[in-house]
Design a protein around this motif. Structure first.
Motif, PDB file in Angstrom:
ATOM      1  N   THR A 155     -16.925  10.108   0.315  1.00  0.00           N
ATOM      2  CA  THR A 155     -17.597   8.815   0.352  1.00  0.00           C
ATOM      3  C   THR A 155     -17.742   8.339  -1.083  1.00  0.00           C
ATOM      4  OG1 THR A 155     -18.822   9.364   2.371  1.00  0.00           O
ATOM      5  CG2 THR A 155     -19.685   7.575   1.004  1.00  0.00           C
ATOM      6  N   LEU A 156     -17.249   7.158  -1.367  1.00  0.00           N
ATOM      7  CA  LEU A 156     -17.257   6.646  -2.728  1.00  0.00           C
ATOM      8  C   LEU A 156     -18.628   6.107  -3.111  1.00  0.00           C
ATOM      9  CD1 LEU A 156     -13.873   4.722  -2.600  1.00  0.00           C
ATOM     10  CD2 LEU A 156     -14.293   6.882  -3.789  1.00  0.00           C
ATOM     11  N   ARG A 157     -19.120   6.535  -4.252  1.00  0.00           N
ATOM     12  CA  ARG A 157     -20.356   5.963  -4.781  1.00  0.00           C
ATOM     13  C   ARG A 157     -20.094   4.543  -5.287  1.00  0.00           C
ATOM     14  NH1 ARG A 157     -23.454   9.246  -9.398  1.00  0.00           N
ATOM     15  NH2 ARG A 157     -23.547  10.702  -7.647  1.00  0.00           N
ATOM     16  N   TYR A 158     -18.883   4.337  -5.822  1.00  0.00           N
ATOM     17  CA  TYR A 158     -18.502   3.035  -6.369  1.00  0.00           C
ATOM     18  C   TYR A 158     -17.225   2.574  -5.658  1.00  0.00           C
ATOM     19  CZ  TYR A 158     -21.649   4.869  -9.912  1.00  0.00           C
ATOM     20  OH  TYR A 158     -22.733   5.430 -10.552  1.00  0.00           O
ATOM     21  N   TYR A 195      -3.584  14.374  -2.481  1.00  0.00           N
ATOM     22  CA  TYR A 195      -4.647  13.426  -2.152  1.00  0.00           C
ATOM     23  C   TYR A 195      -4.671  12.302  -3.185  1.00  0.00           C
ATOM     24  CZ  TYR A 195      -6.476  17.150   0.832  1.00  0.00           C
ATOM     25  OH  TYR A 195      -6.624  18.129   1.798  1.00  0.00           O
ATOM     26  N   ASN A 196      -4.669  11.075  -2.714  1.00  0.00           N
ATOM     27  CA  ASN A 196      -4.953   9.939  -3.593  1.00  0.00           C
ATOM     28  C   ASN A 196      -6.459   9.802  -3.737  1.00  0.00           C
ATOM     29  OD1 ASN A 196      -2.216   9.289  -3.665  1.00  0.00           O
ATOM     30  ND2 ASN A 196      -2.377   7.771  -2.031  1.00  0.00           N
ATOM     31  N   LEU A 197      -6.933   9.728  -4.974  1.00  0.00           N
ATOM     32  CA  LEU A 197      -8.335   9.440  -5.238  1.00  0.00           C
ATOM     33  C   LEU A 197      -8.389   8.083  -5.923  1.00  0.00           C
ATOM     34  CD1 LEU A 197      -9.697  12.894  -6.518  1.00  0.00           C
ATOM     35  CD2 LEU A 197      -9.663  11.983  -4.173  1.00  0.00           C
ATOM     36  N   ALA A 198      -8.741   7.057  -5.171  1.00  0.00           N
ATOM     37  CA  ALA A 198      -8.791   5.691  -5.680  1.00  0.00           C
ATOM     38  C   ALA A 198      -9.907   4.959  -4.961  1.00  0.00           C
ATOM     39  CB  ALA A 198      -7.452   4.984  -5.438  1.00  0.00           C
ATOM     40  N   ASP A 199     -10.361   3.845  -5.547  1.00  0.00           N
ATOM     41  CA  ASP A 199     -11.399   3.081  -4.866  1.00  0.00           C
ATOM     42  C   ASP A 199     -10.768   2.180  -3.801  1.00  0.00           C
ATOM     43  OD1 ASP A 199     -10.624   0.634  -6.033  1.00  0.00           O
ATOM     44  OD2 ASP A 199     -12.214   0.651  -7.526  1.00  0.00           O
ATOM     45  N   ASP A 200     -11.596   1.347  -3.183  1.00  0.00           N
ATOM     46  CA  ASP A 200     -11.153   0.584  -2.017  1.00  0.00           C
ATOM     47  C   ASP A 200     -10.543  -0.765  -2.359  1.00  0.00           C
ATOM     48  OD1 ASP A 200     -12.165   2.590  -0.361  1.00  0.00           O
ATOM     49  OD2 ASP A 200     -14.100   1.587  -0.082  1.00  0.00           O
ATOM     50  N   TRP A 247       0.836  -1.205   0.000  1.00  0.00           N
ATOM     51  CA  TRP A 247       0.000   0.000   0.000  1.00  0.00           C
ATOM     52  C   TRP A 247       0.865   1.247   0.000  1.00  0.00           C
ATOM     53  CZ3 TRP A 247      -5.201   0.066  -0.605  1.00  0.00           C
ATOM     54  CH2 TRP A 247      -5.879  -1.148  -0.431  1.00  0.00           C
ATOM     55  N   VAL A 248       0.442   2.259  -0.741  1.00  0.00           N
ATOM     56  CA  VAL A 248       1.119   3.560  -0.733  1.00  0.00           C
ATOM     57  C   VAL A 248       0.099   4.641  -0.379  1.00  0.00           C
ATOM     58  CG1 VAL A 248       2.950   2.969  -2.356  1.00  0.00           C
ATOM     59  CG2 VAL A 248       0.787   3.821  -3.237  1.00  0.00           C
ATOM     60  N   ASP A 249       0.484   5.532   0.519  1.00  0.00           N
ATOM     61  CA  ASP A 249      -0.338   6.706   0.791  1.00  0.00           C
ATOM     62  C   ASP A 249       0.463   7.944   0.407  1.00  0.00           C
ATOM     63  OD1 ASP A 249       1.483   7.210   2.851  1.00  0.00           O
ATOM     64  OD2 ASP A 249       0.098   6.630   4.456  1.00  0.00           O
ATOM     65  N   GLU A 250      -0.054   9.113   0.746  1.00  0.00           N
ATOM     66  CA  GLU A 250       0.556  10.359   0.282  1.00  0.00           C
ATOM     67  C   GLU A 250       1.922  10.637   0.911  1.00  0.00           C
ATOM     68  OE1 GLU A 250      -3.878  10.570  -0.241  1.00  0.00           O
ATOM     69  OE2 GLU A 250      -2.495   9.897   1.332  1.00  0.00           O
ATOM     70  N   SER A 251       2.283   9.888   1.946  1.00  0.00           N
ATOM     71  CA  SER A 251       3.598  10.069   2.558  1.00  0.00           C
ATOM     72  C   SER A 251       4.680   9.244   1.862  1.00  0.00           C
ATOM     73  CB  SER A 251       3.544   9.673   4.040  1.00  0.00           C
ATOM     74  OG  SER A 251       3.311   8.279   4.183  1.00  0.00           O
ATOM     75  N   ARG A 271       1.326  -1.929  -7.167  1.00  0.00           N
ATOM     76  CA  ARG A 271       1.074  -1.177  -5.930  1.00  0.00           C
ATOM     77  C   ARG A 271      -0.416  -1.133  -5.642  1.00  0.00           C
ATOM     78  NH1 ARG A 271       3.048   2.388  -9.626  1.00  0.00           N
ATOM     79  NH2 ARG A 271       1.402   3.472 -10.758  1.00  0.00           N
ATOM     80  N   ARG A 272      -0.719  -0.889  -4.383  1.00  0.00           N
ATOM     81  CA  ARG A 272      -2.084  -0.657  -3.918  1.00  0.00           C
ATOM     82  C   ARG A 272      -2.153   0.765  -3.386  1.00  0.00           C
ATOM     83  NH1 ARG A 272      -1.164  -6.157  -3.153  1.00  0.00           N
ATOM     84  NH2 ARG A 272      -3.004  -7.492  -3.470  1.00  0.00           N
ATOM     85  N   VAL A 273      -3.119   1.538  -3.862  1.00  0.00           N
ATOM     86  CA  VAL A 273      -3.196   2.965  -3.537  1.00  0.00           C
ATOM     87  C   VAL A 273      -4.209   3.178  -2.412  1.00  0.00           C
ATOM     88  CG1 VAL A 273      -3.708   5.264  -4.414  1.00  0.00           C
ATOM     89  CG2 VAL A 273      -2.539   3.602  -5.878  1.00  0.00           C
ATOM     90  N   ALA A 274      -3.752   3.759  -1.317  1.00  0.00           N
ATOM     91  CA  ALA A 274      -4.604   4.033  -0.159  1.00  0.00           C
ATOM     92  C   ALA A 274      -5.323   5.364  -0.327  1.00  0.00           C
ATOM     93  CB  ALA A 274      -3.762   4.046   1.117  1.00  0.00           C
ATOM     94  N   ASN A 275      -6.596   5.408   0.072  1.00  0.00           N
ATOM     95  CA  ASN A 275      -7.417   6.612  -0.108  1.00  0.00           C
ATOM     96  C   ASN A 275      -7.876   7.232   1.209  1.00  0.00           C
ATOM     97  OD1 ASN A 275      -9.436   4.906   0.843  1.00  0.00           O
ATOM     98  ND2 ASN A 275     -10.311   4.525  -1.175  1.00  0.00           N
ATOM     99  N   GLY A 276      -7.277   6.830   2.320  1.00  0.00           N
ATOM    100  CA  GLY A 276      -7.751   7.269   3.634  1.00  0.00           C
ATOM    101  C   GLY A 276      -7.686   8.767   3.865  1.00  0.00           C
ATOM    102  N   LYS A 277      -6.678   9.424   3.312  1.00  0.00           N
ATOM    103  CA  LYS A 277      -6.545  10.870   3.543  1.00  0.00           C
ATOM    104  C   LYS A 277      -7.724  11.630   2.943  1.00  0.00           C
ATOM    105  CE  LYS A 277      -3.443  14.810   2.856  1.00  0.00           C
ATOM    106  NZ  LYS A 277      -2.149  15.272   2.282  1.00  0.00           N
ATOM    107  N   ALA A 278      -8.117  11.277   1.717  1.00  0.00           N
ATOM    108  CA  ALA A 278      -9.263  11.954   1.095  1.00  0.00           C
ATOM    109  C   ALA A 278     -10.539  11.701   1.886  1.00  0.00           C
ATOM    110  CB  ALA A 278      -9.428  11.487  -0.346  1.00  0.00           C
ATOM    111  N   LYS A 279     -10.674  10.513   2.435  1.00  0.00           N
ATOM    112  CA  LYS A 279     -11.861  10.220   3.243  1.00  0.00           C
ATOM    113  C   LYS A 279     -11.855  11.026   4.538  1.00  0.00           C
ATOM    114  CE  LYS A 279     -12.766   5.543   1.536  1.00  0.00           C
ATOM    115  NZ  LYS A 279     -12.842   4.100   1.893  1.00  0.00           N
TER     116      LYS A 279
END
Length: 295
Positions: free
Chosen positions: A261-264, A199-204, A114-118, A247-255
């Motif tokens: 809240t993701l519609r999809y 901000y990462n904008l990605a799904d879960d 997983w990668v986040d913005e840091s 890689r797996r992109v983490a979206n926690g910061k945007a949340k």
């Protein structure tokens, strides 16, 4: 959605957005904001369909001066960011909201982690994109949105399957992240009042390309193609290079900070919704989603 609704429902004339690079995603943002009273101007290479030609420097500079919000979706050309090269000085004025649509490709390969913005940037194949990302972040009040594979109406794995262009690639455990275009727009709307930063904008649910294609086939009631080893797959050089990173992109910061809240929340929700529509098929980039360079 308190922050988002405040941003979109206000109709004061001083809310003026300039979009540099009116592409697939940015056009959808423009339509949403216009529906809520925003004045939106946008550039394209050739000034088509009422847009401003990017080479019309005088008009672009006027719009930069008048804008309260400026968003660039223009990818690097060679090693340079065309917007910063032409208008970087004008973007330094205080008070204006700045946004840039970047790519999660700036993170390079994490071996499936997983990668986040840091996470460090600039270690992968997209060095020019990483340099542009960093340059935008250095500007006052800048918001950088890092996007993975983009899919949506007319640009999704469903279209590739319908057109007979889909193949399932066995890439040895490689996964990638993606996001529905409507969830990107929601993140951008919320970012209009969010704190500056990346901000990462990605799904879960990062997933293998082969799983996404299989899902699309089942939704369309079509046979699922067999897996093709990566070495034997019919791929362009750019698509083959895509598989060199995992890689797996983490979206926690945007949340957390934007209240997104993701519609999809994963590709299964997004593809199911798209399969229920009658949007015409159009080309999409390999593998099975539009890259962030085709925003």
């Amino acid at each position: 959605m308190a922050c988002a609704s405040t941003a979109t429902e206000r109709s004061e004339p001083q809310l003026r957005l300039l979009i540099l690079g009116l592409g697939y995603t940015a056009s959808r943002l423009a339509a949403r904001l216009r529906d809520h009273g925003w004045r939106v101007a946008g550039t394209t290479r050739d000034g088509r369909e009422g847009s401003i030609a990017f080479a019309d420097t005088e008009r672009v500079r006027f719009e930069i001066r008048e804008a309260t919000h400026i968003l660039s979706s223009v990818p690097p050309e060679g090693e340079a960011d065309p917007v910063l090269a032409a208008h970087g000085d004008a973007l330094m004025r205080s008070g204006v909201w700045l946004g840039y649509l970047s790519s999660t490709g700036v993170y390079g390969d994490s071996g499936g982690g997983w990668v986040d913005e840091s996470a460090p940037t600039g270690t992968g194949r997209r060095t020019a994109r990483a340099a542009a990302d960093a340059a935008w972040l250095a500007l006052p009040n800048a918001h950088v949105f890092r996007l993975p594979g983009i899919y949506g109406p007319g640009r999704s794995p469903l279209d590739r399957v319908r057109e007979g262009r889909a193949q399932r690639v066995d890439a040895g455990g490689q996964v990638f992240s993606r996001i529905h275009v409507d969830d990107i727009v929601e993140g951008l709307v919320r970012g209009l009042q969010g704190p500056a930063g990346a901000y990462n904008l990605a799904d879960d649910l990062p997933a293998p390309q082969s799983d996404v294609i299989a899902c699309a086939c089942r939704l369309l009631g079509l046979p699922v193609p067999p897996l093709v080893p990566l070495a034997q797959a019919d791929l362009s050089p750019a698509a083959r290079a895509f598989y060199s990173e995992n890689r797996r992109v983490a979206n926690g910061k945007a949340k957390r900070l934007l209240g997104l809240t993701l519609r999809y929340p994963d590709y299964r929700f997004g593809l199911r919704a798209l399969s229920a529509t009658t949007s015409p098929a159009s080309a999409s980039s390999a593998p099975a989603a539009a890259s962030a360079d085709q925003r």
